[in-house]
Write an enzyme that holds these catalytic residues in place. Structure first.
Site, PDB file in Angstrom:
ATOM      1  N   ASP A  61       0.797  -1.105   0.012  1.00 39.49           N
ATOM      2  CA  ASP A  61      -0.077   0.037  -0.091  1.00 39.49           C
ATOM      3  C   ASP A  61       0.938   1.098   0.029  1.00 39.49           C
ATOM      4  O   ASP A  61       2.153   1.081   0.061  1.00 39.49           O
ATOM      5  CB  ASP A  61      -1.131   0.043   1.313  1.00 39.49           C
TER       6      ASP A  61
HETATM    7  C1  BGC Z   1      -5.031   3.407   0.139  1.00 41.14           C
HETATM    8  C2  BGC Z   1      -5.041   2.567  -1.002  1.00 41.14           C
HETATM    9  C3  BGC Z   1      -4.852   3.206  -2.338  1.00 41.14           C
HETATM   10  C4  BGC Z   1      -3.625   3.767  -2.504  1.00 41.14           C
HETATM   11  C5  BGC Z   1      -3.418   4.464  -3.724  1.00 41.14           C
HETATM   12  C6  BGC Z   1      -3.783   4.362  -0.181  1.00 41.14           C
HETATM   13  O1  BGC Z   1      -3.990   5.276   0.749  1.00 41.14           O
HETATM   14  O2  BGC Z   1      -4.967   2.685   1.407  1.00 41.14           O
HETATM   15  O3  BGC Z   1      -6.255   1.717  -1.109  1.00 41.14           O
HETATM   16  O4  BGC Z   1      -4.938   2.414  -3.505  1.00 41.14           O
HETATM   17  O5  BGC Z   1      -3.534   4.810  -1.392  1.00 41.14           O
HETATM   18  O6  BGC Z   1      -4.177   5.674  -3.748  1.00 41.14           O
END
Ligand code: BGC
Length: 757
Positions: free
Chosen positions: A271
């Site tokens: 993530d």
């Molecule tokens: C989130 C993810 C997301 C990523 C990219 C993170 O803050 O937890 O689910 O895909 O950002 O935007």
């Protein structure tokens, strides 16, 4: 020398682009020709070229797509372009503009995950996936960062709306349908957030302390089921730790379970900014570090040179990335026309919204007469909340609110009340503070005050009141018990007064819940004659609600989560953060396997609306269940006839639960092992539904021996319209114990804790 080298590389590119050899050979050749620096570059994303938003997902230029969330690094020597990744679970998240005024890049906002799961319809979810995939492809996106499939452990979970259910079977199959839909378009997915990611409080430090059985049967099970029914290109690890170790640095989770036991061949990516130690991440089997940045690439090169990181580990990650990369639209020079069929996709969004709304209450109220005059109350009747906030927000062209939807459906809506709300909201919105970043949930205006005499007047001249209650939450925060899970005093009073006045004139009151997660309903539901749970239904929500209220379509959604009587009834209520304590690190999962209905059932705790519940405008008869055999060694077929016995067309969701033999004490009373939705049945029409139950479906995880075991004895196969609305059951014998799979002990908690038994 240099000249010769370039010829080799050029040849490789030609061979690959010409598709003359298998992907594996191509990958092997590129890998062989890559320098350490190139390998280290490929396993780290290109970072955020943010314009100020906290996670950069807004305004960043990523490859050719503005507003995408991240990319891998291009490898110029090999003609390898970046892989472009964009969120998310409710539609493609990119900027609506690319800096010129000649063209827009809007995407379709689909309903949130919880609504999709409420449809219990795998082909519908696949259709949504196909539409998302087609949009991604048209706009030049290679991988969609979705679906989110974590278990909704507690109603306060800030990202529950992105997730599907409290049950691993339902979540896993819904997730697989989404993956299959998106990937059918040649666009990849990223199943997230692996694993035990069930709260937002202190989200990058929180430590999910879970026992082995609960992990295996509940939290990992969703992902395991998903992988049995789909092959996602990527899986995203989560922010949290499991039993003390960050998931992205957790070799037992990634190397041993995901890639070993489950044979996962795709890319594991972090993530955004998750975990701390890039070397530990690679060693654990986390192949791609997102969003990345040059310092991480340097750290990897140094670690290999120092002998701290075996280059073979890096090679495995590079190979995985290349294998996926060679499938992307970017690599294959697909010419994206930037013109997805937004009209067709809006229809898909609307259909999905309609199929996933749940009728919770209906005291001779719905469907409404076509000529009903409606007094429409509540800010959210005019400001529909289409989805939750954070990375799953979608830049959509328009929103159909309930007022629009009712008018489109031909209803007459009280114009004066509508004007009052519209004027009030346009002024109130000006006073709301500017949103500072994507993780800040947009503030909502206070409810428009409305006096008793005004309501009396409205009740005289209209036939029915519709009151929308909204909840707006999102990534980065968990919900609160007061003023969120619970109604505010003002909301209850408001509802009570409208209800008193309309009822005194024999007129009905309908409540629409436009919410991101479970709310308390028991204390106020009697004020309403009908309650329609619309969740956060995407941009066509108003049309979908109106089509159900009018009876043009019949509600057919059922709850994928339990609605408890009160927050104190929630199994994890004692351990779940309720006060936004950002320092709380340890999240102790002391309810073990008793999550959602598994708990309410076992401990005989009444729910306001149980798992699987949902009303219809018609009624259904369940015939006797038939089993293809009275005992099971491999599999049995279960079938049941469903007949529409009412006067209205409708669809029924049938749920198949299994109860283990009575002598097995520490077990849920029943577990969902199958579900199906009928086609639209006319009054009197019948459909036979068939389910295949495999012996492995009866297995439980035996902690002592670390194995999945089916105990001998008499199981009950139950068919129900909800988790407590069991209509018929049959016995199924397992003659002898069977070992489904022996695994080894993994992810054990570092501390012992008392657990529900
Ligand atoms: C989130 C993810 C997301 C990523 C990219 C993170 O803050 O937890 O689910 O895909 O950002 O935007």
């Amino acid at each position: 020398m240099k000249y010769k080298y370039y010829i080799v590389v050029a040849l490789i590119s030609v061979v690959i682009k010409g598709n003359a050899q298998s992907t594996t050979d191509d990958v092997r050749k590129i890998l062989k020709a890559m320098s350490l620096e190139e390998k280290a570059k490929l396993v780290v994303g290109t970072g955020m070229k943010s314009t100020g938003q906290s996670n950069g997902a807004v305004g960043a230029t990523m490859g050719k797509v503005n507003g995408a969330a991240g990319t891998t690094a291009p490898l110029e020597r090999f003609n390898i372009p970046p892989i472009i990744m964009a969120d998310g679970p409710a539609g493609v998240r990119i900027d609506e503009s690319r800096g010129d005024n000649s063209k827009t890049y809007y995407c379709t906002a689909f309903p949130v995950g919880t609504l999709l799961a409420s449809s219990w319809d795998r082909s519908l979810v696949k259709n949504v996936g196909e539409a998302i995939g087609a949009e991604a492809k048209a706009y030049g996106v290679d991988i969609i960062l979705a679906p989110g499939v974590n278990i909704q452990r507690n109603p306060l979970g800030g990202r529950n709306f992105e997730y599907y259910s409290e049950d691993p079977y339902l979540s896993g199959l819904m997730g697989a349908s989404m993956v299959n839909g998106i990937q059918s378009q040649g666009v990849g997915t990223s199943v997230k957030h692996f694993a035990a990611n069930n709260q937002e409080t202190n989200r990058t430090n929180s430590n999910s302390i879970v026992n082995e059985r609960a992990l295996r049967e509940i939290y990992l099970k969703t992902f395991e089921i998903l992988l049995q029914h789909s092959t996602p290109w990527t899986i995203m690890t989560s922010y949290n730790k499991i039993n003390g170790v960050y998931t992205s640095e957790n070799a037992e989770l990634l190397h041993d379970i995901l890639k070993g036991e489950w044979s996962y061949k795709g890319i594991v990516l972090t993530d955004w900014f998750a975990g701390k130690d890039v070397i530990a991440q690679l060693k654990a089997g986390n192949d791609l570090i997102m969003p990345g940045g040059a310092s991480k690439t340097r750290a990897i090169i140094e670690a290999v040179k120092r002998g701290e990181l075996d280059e073979k580990v890096l090679d495995d990650s590079v190979s995985r990335i290349l294998s996926i990369l060679l499938k992307t639209s970017s690599y294959n020079n697909f010419i994206n026309n930037n013109s997805p069929d937004l009209i067709a996709n809006a229809a898909v969004s609307r259909q999905a919204a309609m199929e996933g709304m749940v009728l919770l209450r209906n005291e001779n109220t719905l469907p409404l007469q076509k000529d009903s005059k409606i007094a429409l109350f509540g800010n959210n009747s005019f400001e529909l909340i289409t989805g939750g906030s954070g990375s799953s927000e979608v830049n959509k062209k328009y929103v159909i609110n309930l007022n629009d939807g009712l008018k489109n459906a031909g209803f007459s809506v009280d114009n004066n009340l509508t004007s009052a709300y519209t004027d009030f909201l346009s002024e109130a919105k000006k006073k709301l503070p500017e949103r500072s970043n994507l993780l800040e949930t947009p503030k909502q205006a206070e409810q428009m005050p409305i006096g008793r005499s005004e309501i009396e007047n409205l009740a005289r001249i209209n036939d029915v009141a519709i009151v929308t209650i909204g909840r707006n939450g999102g990534e980065g925060h968990d919900r609160k018990v007061n003023f969120d899970f619970n109604m505010t005093d003002a909301e209850k009073q408001y509802l009570q007064i409208i209800s008193e006045i309309f009822h005194s004139l024999n007129k009905k009151v309908i409540v629409i819940l436009n919410i991101d997660g479970v709310v308390e309903t028991a204390s106020w539901r009697s004020y309403a004659d009908a309650i329609l749970l619309a969740w956060q239904p995407g941009m066509e929500g108003g049309n979908a609600i109106a089509s159900l209220l009018s009876g043009a379509n019949t509600p057919s959604g059922k709850l994928p989560v339990t609605f408890p009587m009160s927050y104190n009834d929630v199994p994890s209520c004692k351990t779940y953060p309720t006060n936004g304590d950002e320092k709380q690190e340890n999240a102790i999962y002391d309810e073990g396997i008793y999550v959602g209905y598994r708990y309410y059932d076992k401990y005989k705790v009444n729910a306001a609306y149980e798992f699987g519940f949902g009303l219809s405008y018609t009624s259904f008869k369940y015939s006797k269940i038939r089993l293809s055999s009275k005992s099971i060694t491999d599999q049995v077929e279960v079938s049941i006839d469903i007949t529409n016995t009412g006067n209205w067309h409708g669809k029924e969701v049938v749920q198949l639960y299994v109860s283990a033999p009575k002598n097995i004490k520490d077990n849920a009373l029943k577990e969902l092992k199958g579900f199906a939705k009928t086609r639209l049945l006319a009054p009197g029409e019948k459909q036979t539904l068939k389910f295949m139950l495999k012996i492995a479906d009866l297995a439980n995880f035996d902690t002592k021996s670390a194995s999945w075991i089916v105990n001998p004895g008499v199981y009950s196969i139950l068919a129900g319209s909800s988790s407590i609305g069991i209509k018929d059951n049959r016995s199924l014998k397992v003659k002898k114990a069977s070992l489904i799979k022996k695994v080894s002990h993994k992810l054990l908690p570092q501390q012992s804790f008392e657990e529900l038994k």
